[in-house]
Design a protein around this motif. Structure first.
Motif, mmCIF file in Angstrom:
data_model
loop_
_atom_site.group_PDB
_atom_site.id
_atom_site.type_symbol
_atom_site.label_atom_id
_atom_site.label_comp_id
_atom_site.label_asym_id
_atom_site.label_seq_id
_atom_site.Cartn_x
_atom_site.Cartn_y
_atom_site.Cartn_z
ATOM 1 N N ASP A 155 0.829 -1.209 0.000
ATOM 2 C CA ASP A 155 0.000 0.000 0.000
ATOM 3 C C ASP A 155 0.861 1.256 0.000
ATOM 4 N N SER A 156 2.046 1.152 0.595
ATOM 5 C CA SER A 156 2.918 2.328 0.662
ATOM 6 C C SER A 156 3.567 2.631 -0.680
ATOM 7 N N PHE A 157 3.641 1.615 -1.564
ATOM 8 C CA PHE A 157 4.203 1.837 -2.898
ATOM 9 C C PHE A 157 3.630 0.784 -3.835
ATOM 10 N N THR A 158 2.599 1.158 -4.545
ATOM 11 C CA THR A 158 1.863 0.232 -5.389
ATOM 12 C C THR A 158 2.558 0.008 -6.731
ATOM 13 N N LEU B 85 14.528 12.082 -6.487
ATOM 14 C CA LEU B 85 13.133 11.829 -6.856
ATOM 15 C C LEU B 85 12.599 10.597 -6.140
ATOM 16 N N GLY B 86 13.391 9.526 -6.132
ATOM 17 C CA GLY B 86 12.971 8.303 -5.456
ATOM 18 C C GLY B 86 12.769 8.512 -3.967
ATOM 19 N N LEU B 87 13.654 9.277 -3.335
ATOM 20 C CA LEU B 87 13.518 9.555 -1.903
ATOM 21 C C LEU B 87 12.244 10.320 -1.601
ATOM 22 N N LEU B 88 11.956 11.334 -2.395
ATOM 23 C CA LEU B 88 10.743 12.120 -2.178
ATOM 24 C C LEU B 88 9.495 11.262 -2.361
ATOM 25 N N ALA B 89 9.481 10.470 -3.437
ATOM 26 C CA ALA B 89 8.303 9.672 -3.749
ATOM 27 C C ALA B 89 8.088 8.566 -2.717
ATOM 28 N N ALA B 90 9.150 7.818 -2.407
ATOM 29 C CA ALA B 90 9.019 6.701 -1.474
ATOM 30 C C ALA B 90 8.799 7.183 -0.042
ATOM 31 N N GLY B 91 9.560 8.191 0.357
ATOM 32 C CA GLY B 91 9.416 8.699 1.718
ATOM 33 C C GLY B 91 8.057 9.331 1.955
ATOM 34 N N ALA C 96 10.737 -5.163 10.769
ATOM 35 C CA ALA C 96 11.664 -5.973 9.970
ATOM 36 C C ALA C 96 11.339 -5.892 8.486
ATOM 37 N N GLY C 97 12.356 -5.638 7.696
ATOM 38 C CA GLY C 97 12.210 -5.641 6.246
ATOM 39 C C GLY C 97 11.696 -4.365 5.636
ATOM 40 N N VAL C 98 11.262 -3.405 6.447
ATOM 41 C CA VAL C 98 10.673 -2.187 5.899
ATOM 42 C C VAL C 98 11.714 -1.300 5.225
ATOM 43 N N LEU C 99 12.840 -1.076 5.878
ATOM 44 C CA LEU C 99 13.865 -0.203 5.297
ATOM 45 C C LEU C 99 14.417 -0.750 3.975
ATOM 46 N N PRO C 100 14.744 -2.058 3.873
ATOM 47 C CA PRO C 100 15.172 -2.574 2.567
ATOM 48 C C PRO C 100 14.096 -2.426 1.494
ATOM 49 N N ALA C 101 12.827 -2.627 1.875
ATOM 50 C CA ALA C 101 11.744 -2.475 0.902
ATOM 51 C C ALA C 101 11.660 -1.038 0.416
ATOM 52 N N LEU C 102 11.767 -0.089 1.350
ATOM 53 C CA LEU C 102 11.743 1.324 0.961
ATOM 54 C C LEU C 102 12.949 1.675 0.091
ATOM 55 N N ALA C 103 14.106 1.113 0.426
ATOM 56 C CA ALA C 103 15.303 1.362 -0.375
ATOM 57 C C ALA C 103 15.118 0.868 -1.806
ATOM 58 N N ALA D 298 12.809 -7.697 -9.440
ATOM 59 C CA ALA D 298 13.665 -7.513 -8.265
ATOM 60 C C ALA D 298 12.967 -6.627 -7.240
ATOM 61 N N TRP D 299 12.332 -5.549 -7.714
ATOM 62 C CA TRP D 299 11.576 -4.671 -6.803
ATOM 63 C C TRP D 299 10.459 -5.453 -6.119
ATOM 64 N N ALA D 300 9.708 -6.248 -6.873
ATOM 65 C CA ALA D 300 8.607 -7.016 -6.298
ATOM 66 C C ALA D 300 9.119 -7.982 -5.232
ATOM 67 N N ARG D 301 10.286 -8.573 -5.460
ATOM 68 C CA ARG D 301 10.858 -9.482 -4.458
ATOM 69 C C ARG D 301 11.269 -8.720 -3.206
ATOM 70 N N LEU D 302 11.879 -7.577 -3.365
ATOM 71 C CA LEU D 302 12.355 -6.811 -2.221
ATOM 72 C C LEU D 302 11.215 -6.185 -1.421
ATOM 73 N N MET D 303 10.043 -6.054 -2.046
ATOM 74 C CA MET D 303 8.889 -5.496 -1.334
ATOM 75 C C MET D 303 8.217 -6.528 -0.431
ATOM 76 N N GLN D 304 8.653 -7.755 -0.493
ATOM 77 C CA GLN D 304 8.104 -8.795 0.385
ATOM 78 C C GLN D 304 8.750 -8.659 1.770
ATOM 79 N N VAL D 305 8.055 -7.966 2.654
ATOM 80 C CA VAL D 305 8.576 -7.795 4.013
ATOM 81 C C VAL D 305 8.639 -9.136 4.734
ATOM 82 N N ALA D 306 7.682 -10.012 4.453
ATOM 83 C CA ALA D 306 7.681 -11.372 4.993
ATOM 84 C C ALA D 306 7.673 -12.356 3.827
ATOM 85 N N GLU D 307 8.353 -13.476 3.999
ATOM 86 C CA GLU D 307 8.426 -14.481 2.942
ATOM 87 C C GLU D 307 7.037 -15.030 2.620
#
Length: 285
Positions: free
Chosen positions: A87-90, A146-152, A174-181, A240-249
């Motif tokens: 929801d934070s980044f569709t 741009l990415g920082l403004l949009a994601a943050g 857990a996993g939120v910061l890598p997903a945001l990155a 790769a983005w879709a995989r990294l957005m998985q906060v839980a496996e």
């Protein structure tokens, strides 16, 4: 009478050019920075693009916030944490971010070719690779911003909404910061791809179409249900983005690691930067 010989104009020009100090890389960075921000479209694109991306995500989060009371216990439990993170980044937000970033990257190169300014640039600074390396650095910095403004902005706004249902995430989860990155860095990866395509093609419409196909259309046409197609799918930045957005496996036919996803990001960025920097050495201008 004493006669003095005057050297030919061409020789004089060459002598003057040889005696002039060579441009330092920091000077090239400053020049490219000025070029980037001298275009009013740069600031407007970042501002409007950020608002659009945040808007996409806020709309999705508010929709889930409104539907929350009608959900059962199982659906609510399934929402956290992966769907709350999405929801934070569709997908729509990522699509918009990649389109904007790739357009910025490609126009930083194609724009100079279309106006002929690139000839002047390479005449003043014959070290073509140094010029293109400066472009790569500047575009990477601006697109990362741009990415920082949009994601943050998206994370802050959407999780504030979801927290009203006790369904929001925090940066310490857990996993939120890598997903945001992964959301932030999707922008420079897309921008570098756009630059590389623009350097090779040097035509605006074809560059935009090719970049769009590489970043977004190909992933839509590749499934990870079979091993062969999953291998291709796992080499794409979108996947790769879709995989990294998985906060839980979560279960997958052919699972892959977050390290593999970060490697995909890195390889695409490095290869695109190398193409941008060195492809100009073999071109006529």
């Amino acid at each position: 009478m004493t006669l003095t010989s005057t050297p030919p104009t061409g020789a004089a020009g060459r002598t003057a050019a040889q005696s002039a100090p060579r441009a330092r890389f920091v000077d090239l960075l400053a020049a490219e920075w000025i070029k980037m921000w001298s275009l009013r479209s740069t600031a407007w694109t970042i501002a409007v693009g950020t608002l659009a991306i945040v808007g996409f995500n806020v709309f999705t989060a508010y929709d889930d916030y409104s539907n929350w009371p009608s959900w059962g216990a199982e659906q609510r439990a399934d929402f956290l944490p992966n769907w709350a993170m999405l929801d934070s980044f569709t997908d729509a937000a990522l699509l918009c971010l990649m389109l904007i970033a790739s357009a910025m990257g490609s126009l930083s190169v194609v724009g100079e070719y279309s106006t002929g300014q690139i000839r002047t640039t390479f005449t003043v600074v014959p070290a073509r690779s140094a010029v293109m390396a400066a472009k790569v650095v500047v575009v990477t910095v601006v697109s990362t911003g741009l990415g920082l403004l949009a994601a943050g902005g998206s994370f802050w706004a959407t999780q504030a909404i979801l927290s009203g249902r006790d369904a929001g995430l925090s940066l310490s989860d857990a996993g939120v910061l890598p997903a945001l990155a992964s959301c932030v860095l999707a922008a420079p990866v897309a921008a570098l791809v756009g630059m590389a395509v623009g350097t090779v093609i040097r035509a605006s419409a074809a560059t935009m179409g090719t970049s769009f196909a590489l970043l977004l259309l190909v992933p839509m046409g590749v499934s990870d249900d079979h091993h062969a197609s999953a291998v291709i799918d796992h080499t794409l930045p979108y996947s790769a983005w879709a995989r990294l957005m998985q906060v839980a496996e979560k279960p997958a036919h052919f699972p892959w690691s977050t390290a593999g996803a970060w490697t995909v990001y890195a390889v695409w960025a490095v290869v695109a930067a190398v193409i941008t920097i060195f492809a100009v050495q073999r071109r006529d201008q």
